[in-house]
Design an enzyme around this catalytic site. Structure first.
Site, short mmCIF file in Angstrom:
data_model
loop_
_atom_site.label_atom_id
_atom_site.label_comp_id
_atom_site.label_asym_id
_atom_site.label_seq_id
_atom_site.Cartn_x
_atom_site.Cartn_y
_atom_site.Cartn_z
N CYS A 1 5.50 -6.40 2.07
CA CYS A 1 4.42 -5.50 2.48
C CYS A 1 4.94 -4.08 2.40
O CYS A 1 5.73 -3.66 3.26
CB CYS A 1 3.94 -5.85 3.89
SG CYS A 1 2.69 -4.68 4.48
N HIS B 1 1.76 -7.29 -0.44
CA HIS B 1 0.77 -6.43 0.21
C HIS B 1 1.08 -5.03 -0.28
O HIS B 1 2.15 -4.50 0.04
CB HIS B 1 0.95 -6.44 1.73
CG HIS B 1 0.44 -7.67 2.39
ND1 HIS B 1 0.44 -7.81 3.76
CD2 HIS B 1 -0.11 -8.79 1.90
CE1 HIS B 1 -0.08 -8.98 4.08
NE2 HIS B 1 -0.42 -9.60 2.96
N HIS C 1 5.93 -12.19 6.72
CA HIS C 1 5.46 -10.80 6.70
C HIS C 1 6.40 -9.95 7.56
O HIS C 1 6.86 -10.41 8.61
CB HIS C 1 4.04 -10.75 7.29
CG HIS C 1 3.37 -9.43 7.17
ND1 HIS C 1 3.63 -8.38 8.02
CD2 HIS C 1 2.46 -8.98 6.29
CE1 HIS C 1 2.89 -7.34 7.67
NE2 HIS C 1 2.17 -7.67 6.60
N ASP D 1 -3.53 -3.78 0.21
CA ASP D 1 -3.49 -3.92 1.66
C ASP D 1 -4.13 -2.70 2.31
O ASP D 1 -3.87 -1.57 1.90
CB ASP D 1 -2.04 -4.08 2.12
CG ASP D 1 -1.96 -4.59 3.54
OD1 ASP D 1 -2.95 -5.18 4.01
OD2 ASP D 1 -0.91 -4.40 4.18
N HIS D 2 -4.93 -2.94 3.28
CA HIS D 2 -5.64 -1.89 4.01
C HIS D 2 -6.31 -0.93 3.04
O HIS D 2 -6.24 -1.09 1.83
CB HIS D 2 -4.70 -1.12 4.95
CG HIS D 2 -4.12 -2.00 6.01
ND1 HIS D 2 -3.36 -1.53 7.04
CD2 HIS D 2 -4.21 -3.35 6.20
CE1 HIS D 2 -2.99 -2.53 7.81
NE2 HIS D 2 -3.48 -3.65 7.32
N TYR E 1 -9.65 -2.86 6.85
CA TYR E 1 -10.15 -3.69 5.76
C TYR E 1 -11.56 -3.29 5.29
O TYR E 1 -12.48 -4.11 5.26
CB TYR E 1 -10.11 -5.17 6.16
CG TYR E 1 -8.69 -5.65 6.28
CD1 TYR E 1 -8.01 -6.15 5.18
CD2 TYR E 1 -7.99 -5.53 7.49
CE1 TYR E 1 -6.68 -6.55 5.28
CE2 TYR E 1 -6.66 -5.91 7.59
CZ TYR E 1 -6.02 -6.42 6.48
OH TYR E 1 -4.71 -6.80 6.57
#
Ligand code: DNO
Length: 404
Positions: free
Chosen positions: A277, A304, A239, A360-361, A377
């Protein structure tokens, strides 16, 4: 793409049912309760598999654990100190145990001390929802005035130093504590939470470790684990740094395309791959996400997908977490590059042609604002992101696309 979703285990405020209703096809999770450096035993792994395979009413969820995020790399390994060799051996044992449980995609990072870093976890947006934000002058206020890191002031330009002083002066004690908690909250769900004095102690240990040295430690780690991972059929995927620039005087080595290229060249194996990501990398204007997917895509094992809105043109600057299709990354172009990589893999007969992705998020919207889930999240904000991303992918693959 395989549509996955991060789940922090039974204590996650976002349930397995919510995941199913969001249309999720697979689960990303980790054994957050185990101390970094310890072996993940077969028992612990299979317990988590059972937890996510069954809904609270006892019926099967039909969900499986597809991706580990993260199998964390210990500070000892990053610094090559203390028990680091034991930790590497334990890491390999954990990979063996995961592989025998049928789990082959392993995300990790190599950021020193802190994982993702934000100044605000609930920054209010004009629509009333909230998101996470990184405000560079506020971060500088923490570094210079709260942490009082020796030499910190030299790491910022004058304008930022001035703003930081004003921000700090205007803060009350409670706000200073919240800022400290936000910055040091580290990995969500992880056992490690750092106090200010822990951070100072850890920082001092990096005094003599340059970026080149840290990169050497990373490549040493890769040299030891990648051959084992390859034999086990694992896909390791690093990551990126979040944010993708150095903070608190610490070296960061996975922030750009060049960093990734060096890492995959250092130990050339299909087992040595990337977590692309878009949110982390997208905080720098010089990271071209669709281009990175085109050039490095053969090694992207996990995606991501999220977006950030940069607030300045500087490489090191402020940003907030935008909606998935907002912000600076052209998500349609990125998804087009992902789909063409998957097509390429099909042609080559690669079994990993469906790349696991997760929204993601997400911004906290609607009922998320009352749910108190892990920062970043929420249920509805992520569901919205996933639905938008799924819509783009569906449209890009539709027969009529390109014909009119
Ligand atoms: C933040 C996450 C990161 C990520 C780790 C992977 O929300 O994307 O914490 O899980 O860096 O090792």
């Amino acid at each position: 793409m395989k549509q996955t979703w991060r789940w922090f285990g039974p204590q996650d405020q976002v349930s397995l049912e919510a995941m199913l209703q969001a249309g999720v096809e697979g689960v990303v999770t980790a054994l957050h309760h185990l101390p970094t450096g310890d072996v993940w035993s077969r028992n612990e792994i299979s317990q988590r598999q059972r937890e996510l395979a069954t809904l609270p009413d006892g019926t099967p969820s039909n969900l499986a654990w597809d991706v580990v995020e993260s199998l964390p790399v210990s500070e000892a390994i990053k610094k090559q100190k203390g028990e680091w060799r034991d930790h590497v051996a334990n890491y390999i044992t954990s990979l063996e145990n995961l592989s025998s449980a049928g789990i082959h995609t392993i995300c990790y990072n190599f950021m020193p001390i802190l994982d993702w870093t934000r100044t605000d976890l609930n920054w209010r947006l004009s629509h009333g929802g909230t998101c996470m934000r990184f405000d560079f002058p506020t971060f500088a206020a923490f570094d210079i005035h709260i942490l009082q890191r020796p030499g910190a002031v030299e790491d910022y330009d004058e304008a930022v130093v001035e703003k930081a002083a004003k921000i700090h002066a205007a803060m009350g004690e409670a706000e200073r504590q919240t800022l400290t908690r936000n910055i040091t909250s580290g990995l969500p769900g992880a056992a490690e939470h750092f106090s200010l004095s822990d951070v100072r102690e850890h920082l001092a240990e990096y005094d003599s470790i340059s970026a080149d040295q840290l990169r050497r430690h990373y490549f040493d780690f890769l040299e030891q684990i990648v051959p084992a991972a390859e034999k086990l059929g694992m896909r390791m995927c690093c990551h990126p740094d979040d944010p993708p620039f150095d903070l608190l005087g610490l070296p960061r080595i996975m922030s750009t395309e060049a960093d990734y290229q060096m890492a995959i060249d250092a130990v050339d194996s299909p087992a040595n791959g990337i977590t692309l990501c878009s949110g982390s990398l997208g905080a720098r204007a010089d990271n071209d996400l669709p281009g990175m997917m085109q050039r490095l895509g053969h090694r992207v094992h996990f995606l991501h997908l999220r977006n950030v809105q940069r607030e300045t043109d500087d490489i090191k600057g402020s940003f907030y977490e935008a909606e998935h299709l907002g912000g600076g990354t052209d998500m349609v172009a990125l998804l087009a590059a992902v789909l063409s990589q998957e097509q390429e893999r099909r042609k080559l007969g690669r079994t990993d042609h469906s790349i696991p992705m997760r929204p993601d998020h997400g911004q906290d919207i609607l009922d998320d604002l009352q749910r108190n889930s892990q920062p970043g999240y929420p249920a509805i904000g992520r569901l919205k992101g996933l639905a938008e991303l799924r819509g783009i992918a569906t449209a890009l693959q539709h027969d009529s696309v390109g014909t009119n």
